[in-house]
Structures are given as structure tokens and as C-alpha cells.
Design a protein around this motif. Structure first.
Motif, short mmCIF file in Angstrom:
data_model
loop_
_atom_site.label_atom_id
_atom_site.label_comp_id
_atom_site.label_asym_id
_atom_site.label_seq_id
_atom_site.Cartn_x
_atom_site.Cartn_y
_atom_site.Cartn_z
N ILE A 16 -9.36 8.83 -6.17
CA ILE A 16 -10.65 8.65 -5.50
C ILE A 16 -10.69 7.22 -4.97
CG2 ILE A 16 -13.15 8.71 -5.73
CD1 ILE A 16 -11.75 11.42 -6.12
N GLY A 17 -10.57 7.07 -3.67
CA GLY A 17 -10.54 5.73 -3.08
C GLY A 17 -9.16 5.11 -3.24
N VAL A 18 -9.05 4.15 -4.17
CA VAL A 18 -7.76 3.48 -4.40
C VAL A 18 -7.53 3.27 -5.88
CG1 VAL A 18 -7.70 2.29 -2.16
CG2 VAL A 18 -8.77 1.18 -4.14
N GLU A 19 -6.26 3.18 -6.26
CA GLU A 19 -5.88 2.76 -7.60
C GLU A 19 -4.94 1.56 -7.46
OE1 GLU A 19 -4.14 6.09 -9.61
OE2 GLU A 19 -6.03 7.19 -9.74
N PHE A 20 -4.90 0.74 -8.50
CA PHE A 20 -4.15 -0.51 -8.43
C PHE A 20 -3.24 -0.68 -9.63
CE2 PHE A 20 -3.78 -4.92 -9.84
CZ PHE A 20 -3.20 -5.52 -8.72
N ALA A 21 -2.05 -1.22 -9.41
CA ALA A 21 -1.16 -1.62 -10.49
C ALA A 21 -0.23 -2.71 -9.97
CB ALA A 21 -0.34 -0.42 -11.00
N TYR A 22 0.50 -3.35 -10.86
CA TYR A 22 1.44 -4.36 -10.39
C TYR A 22 2.69 -4.38 -11.26
CZ TYR A 22 -0.19 -7.52 -14.16
OH TYR A 22 -0.50 -8.07 -15.37
N ARG A 23 3.74 -4.98 -10.71
CA ARG A 23 4.98 -5.16 -11.45
C ARG A 23 5.75 -6.34 -10.86
NH1 ARG A 23 10.14 -0.98 -11.75
NH2 ARG A 23 11.66 -2.62 -12.16
N ILE B 164 0.86 -1.19 0.00
CA ILE B 164 0.00 0.00 0.00
C ILE B 164 0.89 1.23 0.00
CG2 ILE B 164 -2.02 -1.06 1.06
CD1 ILE B 164 -1.09 0.06 3.76
N VAL B 165 0.41 2.31 -0.61
CA VAL B 165 1.13 3.58 -0.65
C VAL B 165 0.23 4.61 0.03
CG1 VAL B 165 2.35 5.24 -2.08
CG2 VAL B 165 2.14 2.87 -2.85
N VAL B 166 0.72 5.21 1.12
CA VAL B 166 -0.12 6.09 1.92
C VAL B 166 0.58 7.42 2.18
CG1 VAL B 166 -1.23 4.12 3.05
CG2 VAL B 166 0.73 5.22 4.15
N GLY B 167 -0.21 8.43 2.52
CA GLY B 167 0.32 9.77 2.80
C GLY B 167 -0.68 10.83 2.38
N ASP B 168 -0.35 12.07 2.68
CA ASP B 168 -1.23 13.19 2.36
C ASP B 168 -1.49 13.32 0.87
OD1 ASP B 168 -1.34 13.84 5.04
OD2 ASP B 168 -0.51 15.85 4.80
N LYS C 88 2.06 10.11 -4.44
CA LYS C 88 1.86 8.66 -4.33
C LYS C 88 1.54 8.03 -5.68
CE LYS C 88 -1.47 8.92 -1.30
NZ LYS C 88 -1.59 10.40 -1.29
N SER C 89 0.57 8.62 -6.40
CA SER C 89 0.18 8.06 -7.69
C SER C 89 1.32 8.14 -8.70
CB SER C 89 -1.05 8.81 -8.24
OG SER C 89 -2.16 8.65 -7.39
N CYS C 90 2.08 9.22 -8.64
CA CYS C 90 3.21 9.38 -9.55
C CYS C 90 4.31 8.36 -9.26
CB CYS C 90 3.77 10.80 -9.46
SG CYS C 90 2.67 12.06 -10.15
N TRP D 142 -1.29 -0.89 -4.16
CA TRP D 142 -2.55 -0.17 -3.98
C TRP D 142 -2.22 1.25 -3.55
CZ3 TRP D 142 -7.10 -2.70 -5.08
CH2 TRP D 142 -7.02 -4.10 -5.22
N ASP D 143 -2.55 2.20 -4.39
CA ASP D 143 -2.34 3.63 -4.13
C ASP D 143 -3.61 4.18 -3.50
OD1 ASP D 143 -1.88 6.41 -4.27
OD2 ASP D 143 -2.51 6.48 -6.36
N THR D 144 -3.49 4.68 -2.26
CA THR D 144 -4.68 5.10 -1.52
C THR D 144 -4.83 6.62 -1.53
OG1 THR D 144 -3.50 5.25 0.60
CG2 THR D 144 -4.43 3.11 0.00
N ALA D 145 -6.07 7.06 -1.53
CA ALA D 145 -6.37 8.50 -1.52
C ALA D 145 -5.92 9.13 -0.21
CB ALA D 145 -7.87 8.72 -1.71
#
Length: 217
Positions: free
Chosen positions: A43-50, A14-18, A23-25, A64-67
Motif C-alpha cells: 500500500i503506497g511504498v515500503e522501505f528497507a536498506y542494506r 526504487i523498485v517498480v512494476g505491476d 517487487k516486495s519479495c 523504496w518498494d512501490t505499489a
């Protein structure tokens, strides 16, 4: 399962913070090798994988990138559950994002929900803006040391240390597996690769195994 899609483990990140710390970048740079200077608020969460390689083993990272907005906090907290690792991100050019770290850290440790074993990397982002820096490297190091976190500074733009942030964190999770500190029989954000279904981002399909998995809720 094709040879190219085989992997030894799957880790939930998970990626969290203000809001606005990048985070998304960071996730986009890590998973897609590109920088998007203008990005809509998550908005909510975004998902990707590698896929990454550690100790000659392929490991799939579900990220999981969290808002960051308070309005979505109750939604995003549900995605913390079972996370193997978290990137706790602040913006080195905005003091308030650093000041809020203690709250984010408490949230992660409370809601990841497996005996505080979640591996956490503190990430000071936007090193490409040294002239705007207001949080020193030493302050980041001190917060990480005081709270038992790993620490790194990154730039999602350049992309300085972005891969290292994710790969080093994954290596720490892998190390815990080798030490026996993570029990693979329990439901956490760590799964052995054999028979684990994954999301195919290219054709938009999602296996029912993932939909039903308790570590992906």
C-alpha cells in the motif's frame, strides 16, 4: 557515527512494476535474506536498506518498494523523484507484466526528475518457475537493449541473482560518480556518507535530516 554504520555513499533505489511481479519479495530477499511466499499487497511504498561494498567502499542502498496498483500511482510517483536507480520488474510467467514495461519506464524517466540520468535495471523475476515461462530471456534482452537498460533475470525465492541485480545496479551508479556524470552538489538520490542520517529499522527512529532531505520525499 559508529564504525559499522559509516559509508562512502548513500544511493536511493526504487523498485517498480505491476502488482504481483515480486517487487516486495525481491527487496525482502535482498535486505533480509528471506523469502515470504504470501505477501500482502504493498500500500503506497515500503522501505528497507542494506549496505554493500563496491570498489572497497561501503555504500548504503535505500530501497523504496512501490505499489503496482493504478490506484496508488499518484502516491508512488512522488517517491521516484531524485532516485539514483530503479529496478524495473516484470514476471516471466505473465505476459501482461512485460507488455506494461514501456509505461513504467516512461513514468520512471519522467518523474525521477534529474535529466534522465537514473540508472535502470530491467529484472525478469520468477526464474524458479521455468515450466510457466511465457516471456523469453531474449525478449527481455531485446527490450533492455532497445531502451538502454541493463538486464538480469532473478528468482526472489531461490534467490538466484537477487544480490547481483542490486549490486550491479549500484556499481553502475558508482561508475557514473567516478566518471563525473553525477554531480554530487545537486539534489539527487546520491549522497556522500559524511554526516548523512539514516533510518534505524530496529528501533524505529528516523532522523530529522532524512525527513527534511529533498531526495527522500
Amino acid at each position: 557515527m559508529s564504525q559499522s554504520s559509516q559509508y562512502a555513499y548513500l544511493f536511493k533505489f526504487i523498485v517498480v512494476g505491476d502488482t504481483g511481479v515480486g517487487k516486495s519479495c525481491l527487496m525482502l530477499q535482498f535486505t533480509d535474506k528471506r523469502f515470504q511466499p504470501v505477501h500482502d499487497l504493498t500500500i503506497g511504498v515500503e522501505f528497507a536498506y542494506r549496505m554493500v561494498t563496491i570498489d572497497n567502499k561501503k555504500i548504503k542502498l535505500h530501497v523504496w518498494d512501490t505499489a503496482g496498483q493504478e490506484a496508488f500511482r499518484s502516491i508512488t510517483r512522488s517517491y521516484y523523484r531524485g532516485a539514483a536507480a530503479a529496478l524495473l520488474v516484470y514476471d516471466i510467467t505473465r505476459r501482461e507484466t512485460f507488455n506494461h514495461l514501456a509505461t513504467w519506464l516512461e513514468d520512471v524517466r519522467q518523474h525521477a526528475d534529474w535529466n534522465n540520468k537514473v540508472t535502470i535495471m530491467l529484472v525478469g523475476n520468477k526464474t524458479d518457475l521455468p515450466h510457466k515461462r511465457v516471456v523469453s530471456t531474449e525478449e527481455g534482452e531485446e527490450f533492455a537493449r532497445d531502451n538502454g537498460l541493463a538486464f538480469i533475470e532473478t528468482s526472489a525465492k531461490t534467490p538466484h541473482n537477487v544480490d547481483q541485480a542490486f549490486v550491479d545496479t549500484a556499481a553502475m551508479v558508482y561508475g557514473k560518480i567516478q566518471e563525473g556524470a553525477i554531480d554530487l552538489s545537486t539534489c539527487t538520490g546520491v549522497k556522500e556518507g559524511e554526516g548523512v542520517a539514516v533510518m534505524d529499522l530496529y528501533n524505529g527512529t528516523l532522523s530529522s535530516q532524512v525527513l527534511g532531505g529533498c531526495c527522500n520525499s
